[in-house]
Write an enzyme that holds these catalytic residues in place. Structure first.
Site, PDB file in Angstrom:
ATOM      1  N   ASN A  12       0.852  -1.185   0.000  1.00  0.00           N
ATOM      2  CA  ASN A  12       0.000   0.000   0.000  1.00  0.00           C
ATOM      3  C   ASN A  12       0.891   1.239   0.000  1.00  0.00           C
ATOM      4  O   ASN A  12       1.501   1.580   1.008  1.00  0.00           O
ATOM      5  CB  ASN A  12      -0.909  -0.012   1.228  1.00  0.00           C
ATOM      6  CG  ASN A  12      -1.799   1.213   1.319  1.00  0.00           C
ATOM      7  OD1 ASN A  12      -1.958   1.958   0.346  1.00  0.00           O
ATOM      8  ND2 ASN A  12      -2.391   1.431   2.485  1.00  0.00           N
ATOM      9  N   LYS A  14       0.040   4.297  -0.273  1.00  0.00           N
ATOM     10  CA  LYS A  14      -0.618   5.454   0.338  1.00  0.00           C
ATOM     11  C   LYS A  14      -0.418   6.703  -0.554  1.00  0.00           C
ATOM     12  O   LYS A  14      -0.454   6.586  -1.771  1.00  0.00           O
ATOM     13  CB  LYS A  14      -0.134   5.648   1.774  1.00  0.00           C
ATOM     14  CG  LYS A  14      -0.350   4.387   2.622  1.00  0.00           C
ATOM     15  CD  LYS A  14      -0.104   4.585   4.082  1.00  0.00           C
ATOM     16  CE  LYS A  14      -0.364   3.291   4.826  1.00  0.00           C
ATOM     17  NZ  LYS A  14      -0.211   3.436   6.290  1.00  0.00           N
ATOM     18  N   HIS A 102      -9.657   0.973   5.132  1.00  0.00           N
ATOM     19  CA  HIS A 102      -8.375   1.121   5.817  1.00  0.00           C
ATOM     20  C   HIS A 102      -8.555   2.036   7.023  1.00  0.00           C
ATOM     21  O   HIS A 102      -9.377   2.949   7.015  1.00  0.00           O
ATOM     22  CB  HIS A 102      -7.338   1.705   4.848  1.00  0.00           C
ATOM     23  CG  HIS A 102      -5.942   1.665   5.368  1.00  0.00           C
ATOM     24  ND1 HIS A 102      -5.460   2.604   6.263  1.00  0.00           N
ATOM     25  CD2 HIS A 102      -4.915   0.805   5.131  1.00  0.00           C
ATOM     26  CE1 HIS A 102      -4.194   2.317   6.550  1.00  0.00           C
ATOM     27  NE2 HIS A 102      -3.840   1.234   5.876  1.00  0.00           N
ATOM     28  N   GLY A 241       2.861  -1.229   4.430  1.00  0.00           N
ATOM     29  CA  GLY A 241       2.809   0.205   4.207  1.00  0.00           C
ATOM     30  C   GLY A 241       4.163   0.768   3.816  1.00  0.00           C
ATOM     31  O   GLY A 241       4.626   0.631   2.692  1.00  0.00           O
TER      32      GLY A 241
END
Length: 259
Positions: A12, A14, A102, A241
């Site tokens: 991810n 972001k 999320h 992440g």
């Protein structure tokens, strides 16, 4: 984990990496991962919306077997929702997985369990697979309220789905207190909650769905702790992440079996 549940390692990104940086990251990653890696682990990357077309073009032209993911979507197919992205728009770009609910969407942007449930259903409607996120704050963990919090999130996310749909989806347990903090739930803690989630799925949708659904752990996952986490019976992958932005680190997580 049972052999039929192939691990899924999802990166991810972001709100990081423009489309030039995305190409450079993937170009390095494709040289770090080998055919053998993809045979035993599924891999997805979830770039910002502005990168998805670039990522699609690169992965397909270079024949890299990494699935394209999105970080969010709206539940409607179209309409006057300024700034939102509809599920069919993602499907047209060959997006395979969509992260839904999320903790940052829930905590920062106020998404409710009801809205998350609508998104999960919409993702399925357009032939993609939802990664349904659930998890607790440190206060909820210390107050022993985490089981109730997670049960409510899972219930809202899967109650309108068929058992067959649940069997093909992904649920990601991400303790909020471990996201981006450097703190990680111990492997035993992560396993306890992931086992709890699987039991709740069994209660709601039956043993077959519970046995098949893939449950990821997310929260400061890195190469150093990936193998221990992946060795737990109810953990079937990781939602990564910060470490996903570093191709070398992310590749080592995908290759956790070699540690």
């Amino acid at each position: 984990m049972p052999a039929e549940r192939k691990p899924l390692i999802s990166g991810n990104w972001k709100m990081n990496l423009n489309h030039f940086e995305a190409t450079a990251t993937l170009d390095k990653l494709r040289y770090l991962l080998a055919k053998d890696d993809y045979e035993v682990v599924d891999v997805s990357v979830h770039p910002p919306f502005t990168d998805i077309r670039t990522v699609q073009t690169f992965l397909e032209s270079e024949k890299v077997p990494i699935a394209i993911g999105a970080q969010n979507c709206h539940w409607e197919d179209k309409g006057a929702y300024t700034g939102e992205v509809a599920p069919p728009m993602l499907a047209k770009l060959n997006v395979a997985y969509v992260i839904v609910g999320h903790s940052e969407r829930r905590e920062i942007f106020g998404e409710t369990d009801v809205e998350v449930g609508r998104k999960v259903k919409a993702v399925f409607t357009h032939g993609m697979t939802p990664i349904l996120c659930c998890g607790e704050t440190l206060e909820e963990r210390e107050g022993e309220a985490h089981h109730g919090k997670i049960t409510g999130q899972v219930h809202a996310g899967i109650e309108v789905l068929t058992a067959e749909q649940v069997a093909t989806m992904v649920i990601a347990y991400e303790p909020i207190w471990a996201i981006g903090t450097g703190r990680t739930a111990s492997a035993d803690d992560a396993q306890e909650v992931c086992g709890w989630i699987r039991a709740k799925v069994a209660d709601m949708k039956g043993a077959d769905a519970a046995a098949a659904v893939r449950i990821q752990y997310g929260g400061s996952v890195k190469a150093a702790n990936a193998a221990e986490l992946m060795g737990q019976p109810d953990i079937d992958g990781a939602l990564v992440g910060g470490a996903a932005l570093d191709p070398d680190e992310f590749a080592k997580i995908v290759q956790f079996r070699l540690a």
